[in-house]
Design an enzyme around this catalytic site. Structure first.
Site, PDB file in Angstrom:
ATOM      1  N   ASN A   1       0.255  -1.633   0.084  1.00  0.00           N
ATOM      2  CA  ASN A   1       0.123   0.181   0.101  1.00  0.00           C
ATOM      3  C   ASN A   1       0.683   1.112  -0.276  1.00  0.00           C
ATOM      4  O   ASN A   1       0.792   2.136  -0.259  1.00  0.00           O
ATOM      5  CB  ASN A   1      -1.066   0.165   1.332  1.00  0.00           C
ATOM      6  CG  ASN A   1      -1.694  -0.933   0.535  1.00  0.00           C
ATOM      7  OD1 ASN A   1      -2.725  -1.179   0.275  1.00  0.00           O
ATOM      8  ND2 ASN A   1      -1.911  -1.585   2.271  1.00  0.00           N
TER       9      ASN A   1
ATOM     10  N   SER B   1       5.467  11.769   5.679  1.00  0.00           N
ATOM     11  CA  SER B   1       5.292  11.591   7.441  1.00  0.00           C
ATOM     12  C   SER B   1       6.421  12.152   8.356  1.00  0.00           C
ATOM     13  O   SER B   1       7.720  11.486   8.229  1.00  0.00           O
ATOM     14  CB  SER B   1       4.737  10.444   7.881  1.00  0.00           C
ATOM     15  OG  SER B   1       4.942  10.558   9.049  1.00  0.00           O
TER      16      SER B   1
ATOM     17  N   TYR C   1       5.630   2.038   9.925  1.00  0.00           N
ATOM     18  CA  TYR C   1       5.331   3.190   8.295  1.00  0.00           C
ATOM     19  C   TYR C   1       5.971   4.103   8.022  1.00  0.00           C
ATOM     20  O   TYR C   1       6.324   5.041   6.944  1.00  0.00           O
ATOM     21  CB  TYR C   1       4.150   3.875   9.489  1.00  0.00           C
ATOM     22  CG  TYR C   1       3.105   5.106   8.741  1.00  0.00           C
ATOM     23  CD1 TYR C   1       2.412   4.852   7.898  1.00  0.00           C
ATOM     24  CD2 TYR C   1       3.344   6.286   9.296  1.00  0.00           C
ATOM     25  CE1 TYR C   1       1.926   5.692   7.237  1.00  0.00           C
ATOM     26  CE2 TYR C   1       3.097   6.968   8.662  1.00  0.00           C
ATOM     27  CZ  TYR C   1       2.120   7.335   8.025  1.00  0.00           C
ATOM     28  OH  TYR C   1       1.613   8.661   7.458  1.00  0.00           O
TER      29      TYR C   1
ATOM     30  N   LYS D   1       7.347   5.328   4.537  1.00  0.00           N
ATOM     31  CA  LYS D   1       7.638   7.042   3.733  1.00  0.00           C
ATOM     32  C   LYS D   1       8.936   7.376   3.480  1.00  0.00           C
ATOM     33  O   LYS D   1       9.135   8.142   2.663  1.00  0.00           O
ATOM     34  CB  LYS D   1       7.425   7.771   5.171  1.00  0.00           C
ATOM     35  CG  LYS D   1       5.589   7.603   5.320  1.00  0.00           C
ATOM     36  CD  LYS D   1       4.903   7.934   4.457  1.00  0.00           C
ATOM     37  CE  LYS D   1       3.435   7.864   4.597  1.00  0.00           C
ATOM     38  NZ  LYS D   1       2.694   8.293   3.259  1.00  0.00           N
TER      39      LYS D   1
END
Length: 248
Positions: free
Chosen positions: A84, A109, A146, A150
């Site tokens: 994703n 992020s 995560y 990024k």
């Protein structure tokens, strides 16, 4: 100057901030894997960003792309962030090059640099006179998977800029909240990004002339862990909000 913009992940929180301020500013094509549950400006495309054919079709005729789509969970497992957030972001860059789109604004992020907060001087970074601020020139230090995804999206942007001359702005978004910053959370105040400053920053990302940039997405808070000087200088970012104005 961008006239038509593809916005991926349009139904998310960052998408809401952007469209809430800029709905009438561009001809929008919105992409999300879930069907819309409310009215949106422009054309809405239901597709997954890992679907190369669908993304290529959505990209056709666009002047710029704001890429927000991905798994936003800070504890997202590798089985999710790989397709994703990493594979999907590569598909976006590849389609932009194939369709002649010149500019991609990528929603990165603060989690791409989350482990800088393990430094001993981190508790002092909220002082107004502190000179220690991350400015986008530092190496990534992800705080979770995560954040790894990024940071990888930023590196992919670097590659597509160098290899294909694509203009890429990576925005390391801080703490985005709609009405006010978290009053009782000092770190959140230092990282706060208001909705209107968020929209303005992404607008500058698709309007300004640059090559490849990593900038921080926060408002003009008195306390800052991140520098916004590069965003001011290169993009013309002019934030209007300050978390200090909301302190009790």
């Amino acid at each position: 100057m961008a006239q038509s913009v593809l916005l991926t992940g349009a139904s998310g929180r960052v998408g809401s901030a952007i469209l809430g301020e800029l709905a009438d500013a561009y001809t929008w094509r919105l992409l999300d894997r879930d069907p819309p549950t409310e009215d949106y400006p422009g054309e809405f495309v239901v597709a997954d960003i890992t679907d190369e054919k669908a993304v290529r079709e959505a990209m056709a005729g666009m002047d710029a792309v704001i890429h927000l789509a991905g798994d936003p969970r800070k504890d997202a497992p590798w089985s999710s962030v790989l397709p994703n957030n990493i594979d999907g972001t590569r598909v976006i860059y590849e389609a932009a090059v194939a369709e002649g789109v010149e500019t991609v604004a990528f929603a990165s992020s603060n989690h791409a640099v989350g482990h800088y907060e393990t430094d001993e001087r981190t508790p002092d970074v909220y002082r107004e006179d502190d000179d220690f601020r991350l400015d986008g020139t530092e190496l990534p230090r992800p705080g979770n998977l995560y954040g790894v995804s990024k940071a990888t999206g930023e590196l992919l942007g670097r590659y597509y800029h160098d290899e294909y001359d694509l203009s890429v702005a990576c925005v390391r978004i801080g703490n985005l909240t709609k009405d006010h910053p978290p009053i009782d959370y000092e770190r959140g105040q230092a990282m706060w990004l208001s909705y209107r400053d968020c929209a303005h920053l992404f607008q500058r990302c698709i309007e300004a002339d640059y090559g490849y940039e990593i900038v921080y997405g926060i408002s003009d808070n008195d306390r800052k862990y991140y520098s916004i000087e590069r965003a001011r200088e290169v993009l013309g970012y002019d934030p209007q909000d300050n978390s200090a104005e909301y302190e009790s």
